[in-house]
Design an enzyme around this catalytic site. Sequence first.
Site, PDB file in Angstrom:
ATOM      1  CB  THR A   1       1.227 -83.469  16.058  1.00 23.31           C
ATOM      2  OG1 THR A   1       1.020 -83.433  17.471  1.00 23.31           O
ATOM      3  CG2 THR A   1       0.557 -84.696  15.497  1.00 23.31           C
TER       4      THR A   1
ATOM      5  CG  ASP B   1      -0.577 -78.340  22.386  1.00 25.86           C
ATOM      6  OD1 ASP B   1      -1.646 -78.595  21.792  1.00 25.86           O
ATOM      7  OD2 ASP B   1       0.047 -79.190  23.051  1.00 25.86           O
TER       8      ASP B   1
ATOM      9  CB  THR C   1      -8.190 -68.804  19.596  1.00 25.51           C
ATOM     10  OG1 THR C   1      -8.053 -67.417  19.867  1.00 25.51           O
ATOM     11  CG2 THR C   1      -8.348 -69.548  20.899  1.00 25.51           C
TER      12      THR C   1
ATOM     13  CB  THR D   1     -13.871 -60.176  26.439  1.00 26.08           C
ATOM     14  OG1 THR D   1     -14.957 -61.033  26.816  1.00 26.08           O
ATOM     15  CG2 THR D   1     -13.569 -60.372  24.970  1.00 26.08           C
TER      16      THR D   1
END
Length: 343
Positions: free
Chosen positions: A14, A90, A166, A277
Site C-alpha cells: 500500500t 500483510d 505481528t 502458543t
Amino acid sequence: MKKGSVLLILTGGTISMGKKANNSLAPLNCDEVLASIPEIQNMNINISSIAFSPLIDSSDMALENWVTICEIIEENYDKYDGFVVLHGTDTMSFSASAVSFMLENLSKPVIFTGSQLPVGVHRSDAKENLITSIEIAAARDDKGNAIVQEVCVFFEDQLMRGNRTTKRNAEEFDAFASFNYHNLAKSGVHIRFYPEYFWASGSKKPLKVHKHLDNNIAILRIFPGINEQTVAAVLRTEGLKAVVLETYGTGNAPSAKWLYKLLCEATKAGIIILNITQCRAGSVEMGRYATSLNLKKAGVVSGYDMTVEAAVAKLMFLFGKYDDNEKIKKELNTSLRGEVTIN
Ligand code: ASP
C-alpha cells in the site's frame, strides 16, 4: 559529522500506491513515492532507491523475494549507513523475521515499514512512517556507529525488533505489535531509543548472507474438535520436515490418544514439531499442565515465546542451513537474533 546515507528498497504494498491522473490507485515508481513526500528532500540525508520490478502486494512475497532483499543489502552494504525496506503490511512480520535470520553479523539498521493508506492519499500514515524510518536508518552515535544494528519494523510511532512483530490490526494505523518484547524506540517530539533492549550481537565479523531456505514446513493450528484425518493429512505430507504446532495457552493440546500417536509417528520419522502458543503474548511452558506432557513425551520441541512468523522463518532458515535434526533442535532453543526468550 558527515551526511548520512540511506538506501530505500521499494518492494510494493500500500505504501507504494498513489492516485494516478484518472484518480485510480496504482503502484508508483520510486521517484513518484518520494515526490509524494517532499519533506524527504529536506532531511539532510543522501537517499537512493532500488525498486522491485514489478512491485508486489506482500501477499505474493515468496522466498526468492527475501533473497532479493538480502542481495540488495549485501551489494550495497558498505555504501550506506542503513536500509529502509518499503513493504506491504500483510506479510511484513514474516519478511522481517526471515531477513533477520538471513543477515548474520548485521551491524547496520534494516528498517521495514509500510502504511495502511496509500502514500498519495489524504490522511495517509505513509509520510510519518517513512520519514521516521529514514531517520532511524541514518542515526549514528558520537563515534559514527549505527545506533540500531538489527532488522526492525517501524510503524505508527514504534520501532520494534522485526522478528518479534505481528500484524495485529487491519484497520488502525497502529497496526503492528511486539507482544513479547519491549519496543526498541518510540517516536514523539524526539525519537527515544531504548538501547538496553537492543540485540547486541557485538559481532565485528563481516556480514554473512544466508540465501538458502527450505519451505518444507507446515502450520497446524489446534482447535476443539480437530479431527484425526486432518492432523494425519498434515503430518503425513510428503517431504515435510517441520510443523509449527499452534497450541492453547502455555502450549497445551487435546489429550486424545490418536493425536499422541500421530505426533510420535511424525517425530520418529524425523519431522520436527515446534510448539507455539496461539496466545499473542506469553510463552509455552511444556509440562505445566498434563495436557502438554504428552507433547513433550512425543518429542515436540518448545518454541517458548516466539511468534508464528518468527517460527516459520527460523525453521525455513535452519533447514536451509543444516540437515542434522539435533543441531536444528539446539538452534531452535537458542536465541539467534533476539527472536526468543529462553527461560
Ligand atoms: N495487501 C497489502 C500488502 O500487504 C496491504 C498493505 O500493504 O497494507 O501488500
